[in-house]
Scaffold this motif. Structure first.
Motif, PDB file in Angstrom:
ATOM      1  N   MET A   1     -26.355  37.777 -34.913  1.00 55.76           N
ATOM      2  CA  MET A   1     -27.772  38.101 -35.021  1.00 55.76           C
ATOM      3  C   MET A   1     -28.652  36.890 -34.348  1.00 55.76           C
ATOM      4  O   MET A   1     -29.458  37.034 -33.815  1.00 55.76           O
ATOM      5  CB  MET A   1     -28.172  38.348 -36.304  1.00 55.76           C
ATOM      6  N   GLN A   2     -28.165  35.525 -34.665  1.00 53.72           N
ATOM      7  CA  GLN A   2     -28.697  34.288 -34.350  1.00 53.72           C
ATOM      8  C   GLN A   2     -28.876  34.437 -32.815  1.00 53.72           C
ATOM      9  O   GLN A   2     -29.767  34.012 -32.116  1.00 53.72           O
ATOM     10  CB  GLN A   2     -28.121  33.343 -34.873  1.00 53.72           C
ATOM     11  N   LYS A   3     -27.835  34.932 -32.132  1.00 55.83           N
ATOM     12  CA  LYS A   3     -27.656  34.654 -30.746  1.00 55.83           C
ATOM     13  C   LYS A   3     -28.775  35.783 -29.910  1.00 55.83           C
ATOM     14  O   LYS A   3     -29.429  35.315 -29.139  1.00 55.83           O
ATOM     15  CB  LYS A   3     -26.196  35.202 -30.044  1.00 55.83           C
ATOM     16  N   LEU A   4     -29.083  36.826 -30.660  1.00 55.62           N
ATOM     17  CA  LEU A   4     -29.809  37.766 -30.153  1.00 55.62           C
ATOM     18  C   LEU A   4     -31.450  37.058 -30.371  1.00 55.62           C
ATOM     19  O   LEU A   4     -32.352  37.247 -29.595  1.00 55.62           O
ATOM     20  CB  LEU A   4     -30.027  38.990 -31.159  1.00 55.62           C
ATOM     21  N   ILE A   5     -31.694  36.670 -31.458  1.00 53.01           N
ATOM     22  CA  ILE A   5     -33.018  35.973 -31.721  1.00 53.01           C
ATOM     23  C   ILE A   5     -33.352  34.699 -30.731  1.00 53.01           C
ATOM     24  O   ILE A   5     -34.310  34.722 -30.270  1.00 53.01           O
ATOM     25  CB  ILE A   5     -32.954  35.166 -33.197  1.00 53.01           C
ATOM     26  N   GLU A   6     -32.293  33.881 -30.540  1.00 48.89           N
ATOM     27  CA  GLU A   6     -32.442  32.826 -29.564  1.00 48.89           C
ATOM     28  C   GLU A   6     -32.723  33.442 -28.277  1.00 48.89           C
ATOM     29  O   GLU A   6     -33.482  32.814 -27.387  1.00 48.89           O
ATOM     30  CB  GLU A   6     -31.261  32.128 -29.649  1.00 48.89           C
ATOM     31  N   ALA A   7     -31.941  34.532 -27.870  1.00 50.15           N
ATOM     32  CA  ALA A   7     -32.231  34.782 -26.473  1.00 50.15           C
ATOM     33  C   ALA A   7     -33.450  35.572 -26.411  1.00 50.15           C
ATOM     34  O   ALA A   7     -34.132  35.552 -25.066  1.00 50.15           O
ATOM     35  CB  ALA A   7     -31.058  35.973 -26.161  1.00 50.15           C
ATOM     36  N   ILE A   8     -33.811  36.301 -27.270  1.00 55.53           N
ATOM     37  CA  ILE A   8     -35.173  36.815 -27.312  1.00 55.53           C
ATOM     38  C   ILE A   8     -36.391  35.920 -27.123  1.00 55.53           C
ATOM     39  O   ILE A   8     -37.370  35.891 -26.309  1.00 55.53           O
ATOM     40  CB  ILE A   8     -35.553  37.811 -28.472  1.00 55.53           C
ATOM     41  N   SER A   9     -36.199  34.833 -27.827  1.00 54.27           N
ATOM     42  CA  SER A   9     -36.946  33.725 -27.959  1.00 54.27           C
ATOM     43  C   SER A   9     -37.203  33.173 -26.295  1.00 54.27           C
ATOM     44  O   SER A   9     -38.268  32.730 -25.838  1.00 54.27           O
ATOM     45  CB  SER A   9     -36.745  32.929 -28.946  1.00 54.27           C
ATOM     46  N   ASN A  10     -35.866  32.874 -25.890  1.00 49.78           N
ATOM     47  CA  ASN A  10     -35.820  31.955 -24.586  1.00 49.78           C
ATOM     48  C   ASN A  10     -36.081  33.091 -23.211  1.00 49.78           C
ATOM     49  O   ASN A  10     -36.746  32.335 -22.575  1.00 49.78           O
ATOM     50  CB  ASN A  10     -34.580  31.518 -24.547  1.00 49.78           C
ATOM     51  N   GLN A  11     -35.553  34.076 -23.433  1.00 51.51           N
ATOM     52  CA  GLN A  11     -35.729  34.859 -22.112  1.00 51.51           C
ATOM     53  C   GLN A  11     -36.531  36.245 -22.290  1.00 51.51           C
ATOM     54  O   GLN A  11     -36.440  37.011 -21.401  1.00 51.51           O
ATOM     55  CB  GLN A  11     -34.496  35.084 -21.502  1.00 51.51           C
ATOM     56  N   GLY A  12     -36.397  36.585 -23.509  1.00 52.82           N
ATOM     57  CA  GLY A  12     -36.974  38.048 -23.784  1.00 52.82           C
ATOM     58  C   GLY A  12     -36.164  38.915 -23.776  1.00 52.82           C
ATOM     59  O   GLY A  12     -36.666  40.363 -23.900  1.00 52.82           O
ATOM     60  N   TYR A  13     -34.975  39.060 -23.444  1.00 52.20           N
ATOM     61  CA  TYR A  13     -33.964  40.155 -23.692  1.00 52.20           C
ATOM     62  C   TYR A  13     -32.560  39.562 -24.138  1.00 52.20           C
ATOM     63  O   TYR A  13     -32.206  38.503 -24.121  1.00 52.20           O
ATOM     64  CB  TYR A  13     -33.783  40.812 -22.465  1.00 52.20           C
ATOM     65  N   TYR A  14     -31.592  40.512 -24.627  1.00 58.68           N
ATOM     66  CA  TYR A  14     -30.243  40.166 -24.946  1.00 58.68           C
ATOM     67  C   TYR A  14     -29.508  41.363 -24.810  1.00 58.68           C
ATOM     68  O   TYR A  14     -29.877  42.431 -24.982  1.00 58.68           O
ATOM     69  CB  TYR A  14     -30.380  39.845 -26.310  1.00 58.68           C
ATOM     70  N   ILE A  15     -28.183  40.980 -23.931  1.00 57.79           N
ATOM     71  CA  ILE A  15     -27.051  41.846 -24.013  1.00 57.79           C
ATOM     72  C   ILE A  15     -26.295  41.711 -25.016  1.00 57.79           C
ATOM     73  O   ILE A  15     -25.508  40.654 -25.010  1.00 57.79           O
ATOM     74  CB  ILE A  15     -26.608  41.955 -22.727  1.00 57.79           C
ATOM     75  N   TRP A  16     -26.036  42.737 -25.869  1.00 55.35           N
ATOM     76  CA  TRP A  16     -25.123  42.455 -27.089  1.00 55.35           C
ATOM     77  C   TRP A  16     -23.727  43.465 -26.827  1.00 55.35           C
ATOM     78  O   TRP A  16     -23.868  44.645 -27.276  1.00 55.35           O
ATOM     79  CB  TRP A  16     -25.645  42.606 -28.549  1.00 55.35           C
TER      80      TRP A  16
END
Length: 200
Positions: free
Chosen positions: A1-16
């Motif tokens: 979950m932390q990877k998702l939060i960091e990606a949304i914060s940094n670039q606005g999206y996340y591929i899980w």
């Protein structure tokens, strides 16, 4: 979950990738309906079926569709709580539907929010398609607000794509084989009967 939060914060999206195991995907697919509704454009009384913009079919998710759907919705609730804690978005509810694309179906470029009513803040797209190949088409193409292509995502089973709804126009390219996904939105109000109808 932390990877998702960091990606949304940094670039606005996340591929899980591998958000759900192959076994979990199969049990979720067992809940796909026999009856589908033609997807529409717009909302409520202003909605319309416009086949040259989108041609997929949908079925709204609810917990009475089975235990696998309940489990999926529970996983989305964990994301909702984490996003609220990290970003103070005030996400109140999650709504989603199964989306079915038959051969030749597509969805033209669009944003997942309506002008004047930007209560949809975070979009999720989950895929349920085994052994997807390049020639199968049906990619999700993601753009920035200046119309630059950012990503081209294969709809492979177990993959979850999460992104800020107001920041990334996207389209579904025509598919060459049957394609299933779950499109969902975390919203900032609590209107339970106000079903929106943008698919992915």
């Amino acid at each position: 979950m932390q990877k998702l939060i960091e990606a949304i914060s940094n670039q606005g999206y996340y591929i899980w990738d591998d958000f759900m195991s192959p076994e979990q995907v199969e049990t979720l697919k067992s809940c796909l309906p026999d009856e589908w509704n033609k997807a529409k454009i717009g909302r409520n009384d202003d909605s319309a079926r416009i086949a040259d913009i989108r041609s997929d079919k949908i079925c709204w998710l609810s917990s009475d569709l089975g235990e696998p759907v309940q489990q999926f919705l529970s996983k989305m609730e964990v994301i909702r709580q984490a996003a609220n804690q990290a970003f103070f978005l005030g996400l109140f509810e999650y709504e989603a539907h199964f989306a079915k694309y038959e051969v030749g179906d597509f969805y033209q470029k669009h944003l997942d929010c309506f002008r004047g009513n930007e209560n949809r803040r975070l979009t999720t797209v989950f895929y349920m398609n085994d052994e997807w190949k390049d020639e199968d088409g049906g990619d999700l193409v993601v753009y920035d607000l200046d119309d630059n292509e950012l990503l081209k995502i294969k709809p492979k089973a177990g993959r979850l794509f999460v992104f800020l709804s107001e920041q990334f126009p996207h389209e579904v390219l025509p598919t060459e084989r049957e394609r299933f996904s779950i499109a969902g939105w975390f919203r900032t109000n609590g209107v339970k009967d106000n079903l929106l109808d943008i698919a992915n």
